[in-house]
Design an enzyme around this catalytic site. Structure first.
Site, PDB file in Angstrom:
ATOM      1  N   VAL A 121       0.859  -1.186   0.000  1.00  9.81           N
ATOM      2  CA  VAL A 121       0.000   0.000   0.000  1.00  9.81           C
ATOM      3  C   VAL A 121       0.897   1.238   0.000  1.00  9.81           C
ATOM      4  O   VAL A 121       1.026   1.931   1.007  1.00  9.81           O
ATOM      5  CB  VAL A 121      -0.958   0.002   1.213  1.00  9.81           C
ATOM      6  CG1 VAL A 121      -1.953   1.168   1.093  1.00  9.81           C
ATOM      7  CG2 VAL A 121      -1.709  -1.321   1.324  1.00  9.81           C
ATOM      8  N   PRO A 122       1.545   1.526  -1.141  1.00 11.61           N
ATOM      9  CA  PRO A 122       2.341   2.743  -1.207  1.00 11.61           C
ATOM     10  C   PRO A 122       1.411   3.949  -1.029  1.00 11.61           C
ATOM     11  O   PRO A 122       0.309   3.969  -1.582  1.00 11.61           O
ATOM     12  CB  PRO A 122       2.965   2.718  -2.598  1.00 11.61           C
ATOM     13  CG  PRO A 122       2.298   1.624  -3.336  1.00 11.61           C
ATOM     14  CD  PRO A 122       1.555   0.775  -2.386  1.00 11.61           C
ATOM     15  N   HIS A 123       1.845   4.895  -0.227  1.00 10.15           N
ATOM     16  CA  HIS A 123       0.968   6.022   0.086  1.00 10.15           C
ATOM     17  C   HIS A 123       1.782   7.273   0.362  1.00 10.15           C
ATOM     18  O   HIS A 123       2.947   7.198   0.728  1.00 10.15           O
ATOM     19  CB  HIS A 123       0.091   5.694   1.296  1.00 10.15           C
ATOM     20  CG  HIS A 123       0.878   5.285   2.494  1.00 10.15           C
ATOM     21  ND1 HIS A 123       1.371   3.996   2.653  1.00 10.15           N
ATOM     22  CD2 HIS A 123       1.281   5.966   3.587  1.00 10.15           C
ATOM     23  CE1 HIS A 123       2.033   3.921   3.792  1.00 10.15           C
ATOM     24  NE2 HIS A 123       1.995   5.105   4.381  1.00 10.15           N
ATOM     25  N   ALA A 124       1.118   8.407   0.178  1.00 12.50           N
ATOM     26  CA  ALA A 124       1.781   9.689   0.426  1.00 12.50           C
ATOM     27  C   ALA A 124       0.726  10.765   0.612  1.00 12.50           C
ATOM     28  O   ALA A 124      -0.392  10.655   0.103  1.00 12.50           O
ATOM     29  CB  ALA A 124       2.690  10.053  -0.748  1.00 12.50           C
TER      30      ALA A 124
END
Length: 165
Positions: free
Chosen positions: A72-75
């Site tokens: 779950v890449p997130h920013a």
């Protein structure tokens, strides 16, 4: 907030090796290529470079893999007013340096407005809970095409609604 409220029709994709190659910087490792592809989907036709940079920066700090082949890449990003998500099923699993050692083939990338920390934490918890279900993960892996993936992810109309931040 249901997962489909974060997705649009154009942000659900199956990436084979060729799609990853075409959407990323030449010579970049597979992990960065997947992040670049996610950024491209999340950009909605705008410049994807700032999103790619934000996702890469977050991934450099610590792996966003949550185990069992899911990441779950997130920013948080300053230039958006609503949260966005993109789902990618990667045909050739990628090493995200997961704690369980399993390569990742299911990627749900998440962007949240910079000022909305609580929304980010809430969405991440909801996503982790949903992807903890082994039957759900198996169904996503068996989906025959992106349309079937959209159905499994909860979309029912011609397009999904954005979530308000």
């Amino acid at each position: 907030m249901p997962l489909h409220d974060l997705l649009s029709r154009a942000r659900v994709a199956i990436l084979d090796g060729h799609a990853i190659e075409a959407g990323a910087s030449e010579g970049a490792p597979a992990l960065l290529r997947v992040l670049d592809a996610a950024a491209w989907l999340l950009a909605d036709g705008e410049d994807s470079a700032p999103i790619s940079l934000a996702l890469r920066d977050r991934e450099r700090r610590a792996s966003t893999a949550i185990g069992d082949g899911v990441a779950v890449p997130h920013a948080r990003v300053a230039d958006i007013d609503e949260c966005r998500a993109a789902f990618l099923r990667v045909e050739h699993p990628v090493d995200f340096e997961a704690a369980d050692g399993k390569p990742v083939d299911l990627v749900l990338a998440l962007l949240v407005p910079e000022h909305d920390v609580n929304a980010q934490l809430q969405r991440l918890a909801e996503i982790a809970e949903r992807f903890a279900d082994p039957e759900y993960r198996a169904a996503l892996r068996k989906a025959r095409d992106a349309g079937h993936l959209r159905q499994l992810l909860g979309g029912s109309g011609p397009d999904f609604l954005p979530c308000a931040a």
